[in-house]
Motif scaffolding. Structure first.
Motif, PDB file in Angstrom:
ATOM      1  N   GLY A 175       0.803  -1.218   0.000  1.00  0.00           N
ATOM      2  CA  GLY A 175       0.000   0.000   0.000  1.00  0.00           C
ATOM      3  C   GLY A 175       0.834   1.265   0.000  1.00  0.00           C
ATOM      4  O   GLY A 175       1.883   1.354  -0.634  1.00  0.00           O
ATOM      5  N   ARG A 176       0.359   2.263   0.746  1.00  0.00           N
ATOM      6  CA  ARG A 176       1.009   3.573   0.780  1.00  0.00           C
ATOM      7  C   ARG A 176       2.429   3.492   1.345  1.00  0.00           C
ATOM      8  O   ARG A 176       3.325   4.189   0.865  1.00  0.00           O
ATOM      9  CB  ARG A 176       0.160   4.536   1.628  1.00  0.00           C
ATOM     10  N   GLU A 177       2.650   2.634   2.350  1.00  0.00           N
ATOM     11  CA  GLU A 177       3.989   2.504   2.931  1.00  0.00           C
ATOM     12  C   GLU A 177       4.985   2.008   1.880  1.00  0.00           C
ATOM     13  O   GLU A 177       6.117   2.482   1.825  1.00  0.00           O
ATOM     14  CB  GLU A 177       3.951   1.530   4.117  1.00  0.00           C
ATOM     15  N   ARG A 178       4.565   1.081   1.053  1.00  0.00           N
ATOM     16  CA  ARG A 178       5.452   0.589   0.000  1.00  0.00           C
ATOM     17  C   ARG A 178       5.734   1.690  -1.020  1.00  0.00           C
ATOM     18  O   ARG A 178       6.885   1.847  -1.468  1.00  0.00           O
ATOM     19  CB  ARG A 178       4.830  -0.623  -0.685  1.00  0.00           C
ATOM     20  N   THR A 179       4.719   2.451  -1.386  1.00  0.00           N
ATOM     21  CA  THR A 179       4.915   3.545  -2.339  1.00  0.00           C
ATOM     22  C   THR A 179       5.900   4.573  -1.793  1.00  0.00           C
ATOM     23  O   THR A 179       6.805   5.035  -2.496  1.00  0.00           O
ATOM     24  CB  THR A 179       3.575   4.220  -2.656  1.00  0.00           C
ATOM     25  N   LEU A 180       5.730   4.943  -0.527  1.00  0.00           N
ATOM     26  CA  LEU A 180       6.634   5.907   0.096  1.00  0.00           C
ATOM     27  C   LEU A 180       8.052   5.356   0.163  1.00  0.00           C
ATOM     28  O   LEU A 180       9.023   6.078  -0.096  1.00  0.00           O
ATOM     29  CB  LEU A 180       6.144   6.259   1.501  1.00  0.00           C
ATOM     30  N   ALA A 181       8.166   4.068   0.507  1.00  0.00           N
ATOM     31  CA  ALA A 181       9.490   3.445   0.600  1.00  0.00           C
ATOM     32  C   ALA A 181      10.195   3.480  -0.747  1.00  0.00           C
ATOM     33  O   ALA A 181      11.377   3.843  -0.848  1.00  0.00           O
ATOM     34  CB  ALA A 181       9.357   2.006   1.101  1.00  0.00           C
ATOM     35  N   GLU A 182       9.467   3.090  -1.789  1.00  0.00           N
ATOM     36  CA  GLU A 182      10.074   3.102  -3.126  1.00  0.00           C
ATOM     37  C   GLU A 182      10.479   4.523  -3.521  1.00  0.00           C
ATOM     38  O   GLU A 182      11.558   4.739  -4.092  1.00  0.00           O
ATOM     39  CB  GLU A 182       9.092   2.525  -4.142  1.00  0.00           C
ATOM     40  N   GLY A 183       9.637   5.483  -3.201  1.00  0.00           N
ATOM     41  CA  GLY A 183       9.951   6.864  -3.540  1.00  0.00           C
ATOM     42  C   GLY A 183      11.184   7.369  -2.825  1.00  0.00           C
ATOM     43  O   GLY A 183      12.091   7.954  -3.440  1.00  0.00           O
ATOM     44  N   VAL A 184      11.254   7.149  -1.513  1.00  0.00           N
ATOM     45  CA  VAL A 184      12.401   7.588  -0.710  1.00  0.00           C
ATOM     46  C   VAL A 184      13.695   6.992  -1.254  1.00  0.00           C
ATOM     47  O   VAL A 184      14.719   7.685  -1.394  1.00  0.00           O
ATOM     48  CB  VAL A 184      12.186   7.195   0.768  1.00  0.00           C
ATOM     49  N   LEU A 185      13.665   5.708  -1.570  1.00  0.00           N
ATOM     50  CA  LEU A 185      14.869   5.031  -2.052  1.00  0.00           C
ATOM     51  C   LEU A 185      15.223   5.454  -3.479  1.00  0.00           C
ATOM     52  O   LEU A 185      16.407   5.584  -3.826  1.00  0.00           O
ATOM     53  CB  LEU A 185      14.677   3.518  -1.985  1.00  0.00           C
ATOM     54  N   ARG A 186      14.216   5.689  -4.318  1.00  0.00           N
ATOM     55  CA  ARG A 186      14.487   6.138  -5.688  1.00  0.00           C
ATOM     56  C   ARG A 186      15.168   7.503  -5.709  1.00  0.00           C
ATOM     57  O   ARG A 186      16.015   7.780  -6.563  1.00  0.00           O
ATOM     58  CB  ARG A 186      13.186   6.200  -6.483  1.00  0.00           C
ATOM     59  N   LEU A 187      14.791   8.384  -4.781  1.00  0.00           N
ATOM     60  CA  LEU A 187      15.434   9.701  -4.730  1.00  0.00           C
ATOM     61  C   LEU A 187      16.933   9.560  -4.477  1.00  0.00           C
ATOM     62  O   LEU A 187      17.750  10.229  -5.114  1.00  0.00           O
ATOM     63  CB  LEU A 187      14.797  10.563  -3.640  1.00  0.00           C
ATOM     64  N   ARG A 188      17.278   8.680  -3.534  1.00  0.00           N
ATOM     65  CA  ARG A 188      18.698   8.457  -3.257  1.00  0.00           C
ATOM     66  C   ARG A 188      19.374   7.814  -4.466  1.00  0.00           C
ATOM     67  O   ARG A 188      20.501   8.155  -4.819  1.00  0.00           O
ATOM     68  CB  ARG A 188      18.860   7.568  -2.026  1.00  0.00           C
ATOM     69  N   GLY A 189      18.657   6.896  -5.107  1.00  0.00           N
ATOM     70  CA  GLY A 189      19.231   6.213  -6.258  1.00  0.00           C
ATOM     71  C   GLY A 189      19.535   7.157  -7.401  1.00  0.00           C
ATOM     72  O   GLY A 189      20.594   7.062  -8.042  1.00  0.00           O
ATOM     73  N   MET A 190      18.615   8.098  -7.692  1.00  0.00           N
ATOM     74  CA  MET A 190      18.869   9.003  -8.807  1.00  0.00           C
ATOM     75  C   MET A 190      20.046   9.924  -8.517  1.00  0.00           C
ATOM     76  O   MET A 190      20.832  10.249  -9.418  1.00  0.00           O
ATOM     77  CB  MET A 190      17.610   9.800  -9.169  1.00  0.00           C
ATOM     78  N   THR A 191      20.201  10.336  -7.259  1.00  0.00           N
ATOM     79  CA  THR A 191      21.340  11.184  -6.900  1.00  0.00           C
ATOM     80  C   THR A 191      22.652  10.445  -7.103  1.00  0.00           C
ATOM     81  O   THR A 191      23.611  10.983  -7.676  1.00  0.00           O
ATOM     82  CB  THR A 191      21.215  11.654  -5.441  1.00  0.00           C
ATOM     83  N   LEU A 192      22.706   9.198  -6.643  1.00  0.00           N
ATOM     84  CA  LEU A 192      23.914   8.394  -6.810  1.00  0.00           C
ATOM     85  C   LEU A 192      24.234   8.178  -8.284  1.00  0.00           C
ATOM     86  O   LEU A 192      25.389   8.311  -8.710  1.00  0.00           O
ATOM     87  CB  LEU A 192      23.732   7.046  -6.105  1.00  0.00           C
ATOM     88  N   ALA A 193      23.210   7.852  -9.072  1.00  0.00           N
ATOM     89  CA  ALA A 193      23.425   7.612 -10.498  1.00  0.00           C
ATOM     90  C   ALA A 193      23.869   8.879 -11.218  1.00  0.00           C
ATOM     91  O   ALA A 193      24.703   8.830 -12.126  1.00  0.00           O
ATOM     92  CB  ALA A 193      22.156   7.058 -11.128  1.00  0.00           C
ATOM     93  N   GLY A 194      23.319  10.021 -10.809  1.00  0.00           N
ATOM     94  CA  GLY A 194      23.732  11.288 -11.404  1.00  0.00           C
ATOM     95  C   GLY A 194      25.185  11.587 -11.132  1.00  0.00           C
ATOM     96  O   GLY A 194      25.929  12.022 -12.027  1.00  0.00           O
ATOM     97  N   ARG A 195      25.616  11.365  -9.884  1.00  0.00           N
ATOM     98  CA  ARG A 195      27.022  11.607  -9.541  1.00  0.00           C
ATOM     99  C   ARG A 195      27.942  10.652 -10.302  1.00  0.00           C
ATOM    100  O   ARG A 195      29.081  10.995 -10.621  1.00  0.00           O
ATOM    101  CB  ARG A 195      27.228  11.442  -8.038  1.00  0.00           C
TER     102      ARG A 195
END
Length: 369
Positions: free
Chosen positions: A206-226
């Motif tokens: 549910g919503r907890e999974r969506t939030l978890a994926e979002g939080v982790l994706r933000l970190r992932g995009m920053t790492l990939a950008g660097r």
């Protein structure tokens, strides 16, 4: 090491490296990480650690002592759980407003009380509070580039998260990946993110999974950008946008910092890391035309990244305006942030006329004009 060899190792031209050395181009955190790797030195040595005064050193000594005693609980605190939750909200408020001085002052006592209570009760909710406390320690340490303290914090945070509520490991993984990010090990951080995503998808719903994926994706995009990995960055950007589309407004409670606006802030920064400056500027402009509901710490990130984008587009006035807005949003964080320091350093070097706003910022940062 010759300039030619260092430039080749960093993946930039000799001309670009020379301009960074002379203060005519910003040293991005991605290029700083590549320089650190080539020179065999820690990233925080390249970017510079924030110095501390005597009082702060004493507070940090107290904080380190509390962290060392993580598995040595004291007496059960007299403060009840409701009182601890009140303090947790106050600590969260300091993080959102980037009040680093207040965090240094309050974290030792807060962590002592929260950890002793968690040991005494063994309840997952109590251990989640400890997880959030160590997230604040990581945030404090990373902002100042005290990486030994940041890495110790994520170790303790991870241990607390395993005894806490199901979402706590997501927060711990985000900050663990952040420690890799701040140390310049971008592939390692991406591995932590992917492992956490698999776990979140299996254990949350549910919503907890969506939030978890979002939080982790933000970190992932920053790492990939660097890392300058466009395909990996796009994968995480797409994932974050998909998650944000299911969230009606930004969530900023209990470490769950995610939503449409926060995603746009991260996308703009990642596009700049990839050298797609016009797209980054357009993303930031679109966000600035909306009513921002983000905490000051995220607003500061928006403007400080926009300042380096404007500078890359040769818009010095726009860069200075965004940098000034970053300082207005969260002055303590802006003062110690490596990107704001770099943009200001370049602006001071480039300007050939007196500018009151630039002079004021330079004085704040201790730079000669």
């Amino acid at each position: 090491m010759t300039q030619s060899r260092l430039a080749q190792a960093m993946g930039v031209s000799e001309e670009h490296l020379g301009k960074m050395e002379r203060g005519l181009r910003t040293l991005t955190q991605g290029n700083a990480a590549r320089a650190a790797q080539a020179l065999g030195t820690p990233l925080d040595e390249v970017l510079g650690r924030t110095p501390v005064d005597v009082r702060t050193e004493a507070d940090l000594g107290e904080l380190r002592a509390v962290i060392r005693r993580f598995d040595l609980p004291g007496e059960r605190p007299r403060v009840d759980f409701r009182g601890i939750l009140t303090r947790t909200k106050r600590i969260g408020g300091h993080v959102k407003s980037a009040d680093l001085a207040a965090l240094i002052d309050e974290l030792p006592e807060f962590l002592t009380i929260a950890t002793d209570h968690a040991h005494a009760t063994g309840k997952p909710a109590a251990w989640e509070v400890v997880t959030l406390g160590y997230s604040a320690v990581y945030y404090l340490a990373a902002r100042h580039r005290w990486m030994d303290l940041a890495e110790l914090a994520v170790v303790r945070q991870k241990a607390a998260a395993e005894r806490a509520t199901p979402f706590a490991p997501v927060i711990a993984a985000r900050d663990e990946a952040g420690a890799f990010l701040n140390s310049g090990d971008f592939p390692g951080g991406l591995a932590v993110v992917d492992r956490a995503l698999v776990r979140a998808q299996a254990e949350l719903s549910g919503r907890e999974r969506t939030l978890a994926e979002g939080v982790l994706r933000l970190r992932g995009m920053t790492l990939a950008g660097r890392l300058r990995d466009r395909a990996e960055a796009e994968r995480h950007i797409t994932g974050a946008r998909d998650a944000a589309s299911a969230i009606t407004e930004d969530v900023t409670d209990s470490g769950r910092m995610f939503g449409p606006q926060n995603t746009a802030v991260h996308v703009a920064a990642t596009l700049a890391d990839l050298g797609r400056y016009r797209e980054s500027a357009d993303t930031a402009d679109e966000l600035k035309r909306t009513k921002l509901s983000l905490p000051p710490t995220r607003v500061m990130n928006l403007f400080v990244d926009d300042s380096r984008t404007r500078l890359a587009l040769k818009d010095r006035d726009g860069a200075l305006m965004s940098l000034r807005l970053a300082f207005e949003a969260a002055p303590q964080k802006a003062k110690v942030h490596p990107t704001s320091q770099e943009v200001l350093r370049v602006l001071v070097e480039l300007h050939r006329r007196s500018n009151p706003d630039l002079r004021k910022l330079a004085n704040t940062m201790g730079l000669s004009f």
